[in-house]
Design an enzyme around this catalytic site. Structure first.
Site, short mmCIF file in Angstrom:
data_model
loop_
_atom_site.label_atom_id
_atom_site.label_comp_id
_atom_site.label_asym_id
_atom_site.label_seq_id
_atom_site.Cartn_x
_atom_site.Cartn_y
_atom_site.Cartn_z
N ASP A 62 48.61 -9.11 17.34
CA ASP A 62 50.04 -8.99 17.45
C ASP A 62 50.59 -8.74 15.91
OD1 ASP A 62 52.92 -9.87 16.85
OD2 ASP A 62 52.46 -11.36 18.77
N HIS B 171 52.36 -7.69 20.89
CA HIS B 171 53.47 -8.65 20.68
C HIS B 171 54.25 -8.09 22.06
CE1 HIS B 171 56.03 -11.77 18.94
NE2 HIS B 171 57.21 -10.91 19.37
N SER C 252 58.21 -15.01 21.48
CA SER C 252 58.43 -14.89 20.25
C SER C 252 59.81 -15.74 19.95
CB SER C 252 59.15 -13.36 20.03
OG SER C 252 59.14 -13.00 18.75
#
Length: 277
Positions: A224, A257, A148
């Site tokens: 995600d 995620h 991320s």
């Protein structure tokens, strides 16, 4: 440098340290996994940059990476995601996507953040020197990865430091921070409103401006929750295609995620780095 903890793990040693940082001007923590092979020889090292809200401990506690690092004889280096302390500036609105735990791996130029938020220098210069000088690692075989915000950091730092990091990969990276809410908030707060300065910390812009001579490996879950608004791998794919940069983009069907997703594929990434360096 103060050792905070040590745990036996998959035959190797999981360590945590605290030290005074000349980059951030505040004490910083980082974690190191040393495989058993480091007892007799210098080993390659993978630097892992974590995402928003994380510390250096999230990856080492949740990803299950040590078993693969032991298998491939690779050290794992996990720094914190920002400076911390009562004197360190934080998001004035109390948000979790800026300030503490959200350094975005940039060198801030705006007050009050410039005093401590020098994470780009910390990751690209200070920490590699510290690791090289204090641990049994081979500095010719450094690689970098992240998740991320940390995926953004890994990609941008690797592209700008190809002689330091020999390979790079990322899980669900923020590919174009100049074009998403997380990135726009962070880059404005740390660097100011001149968007020309943002390009140095934007993977898509760097690929366009500089190109890249080595392969970029990017993993992305199809489920995600941040995929379309914040991560935008399609922009990276287009930038790499236009610049003739070698990008391997793996879309993982049904994955989100979380660290469950990272744990599912971290072994493949460690193998990739072991074979690349």
């Amino acid at each position: 440098m103060e050792q905070v903890s040590e745990n036996r793990c998959f035959g190797g040693r999981q360590l945590r340290f605290k030290h005074e940082s000349s980059s951030t001007n505040i004490p910083m923590h980082f974690s190191v996994f040393l495989p058993s092979s480091a007892e007799t020889a210098k080993v390659p090292a993978l630097f892992w940059l974590s995402g928003l809200t994380c510390t250096d401990e999230n990856f080492v506690q949740k990803a299950g990476a040590q078993r693969y690092a032991e298998e491939f004889g690779m050290a794992l280096i996990a720094p914190d995601t920002s400076p911390r302390g009562e004197s360190v500036a934080d998001d004035p609105d109390g948000g979790w996507d800026f300030g503490l735990g959200a350094g975005f791996y940039v060198d801030a130029t705006e007050a009050p953040f410039a005093a401590n938020y020098q994470m780009y220098s910390y990751i690209s210069r200070e920490l590699p020197e510290l690791i090289k000088n204090h641990f049994p690692v081979d500095p010719r075989r450094f690689s970098i990865s992240g998740h991320s915000m940390g995926g953004h950091g890994a990609l941008t730092i690797a592209i700008k430091h190809p002689k330091l990091f020999r390979s790079v990969s990322a899980f669900a990276p923020i590919c174009a921070p100049s074009q998403c809410p997380w990135g726009q908030k962070a880059l404005t707060g740390y660097l100011g409103s001149d968007q020309a300065t943002w390009r140095e910390y934007d993977t898509c812009a760097l690929v366009t401006d500089r190109g890249c001579d080595f392969q970029l490996l990017v993993d992305q879950g199809s489920s995600d929750q941040f995929l379309l608004e914040q991560l935008q791998p399609d922009l990276l794919q287009k930038a790499c295609l236009d610049a003739e940069v070698d990008l391997t983009l793996r879309i993982r069907d049904g994955y989100d995620h979380s660290y469950f997703y990272i744990a599912s594929f971290i072994g493949e990434h460690i193998r990739f780095h072991a074979e690349s360096i």
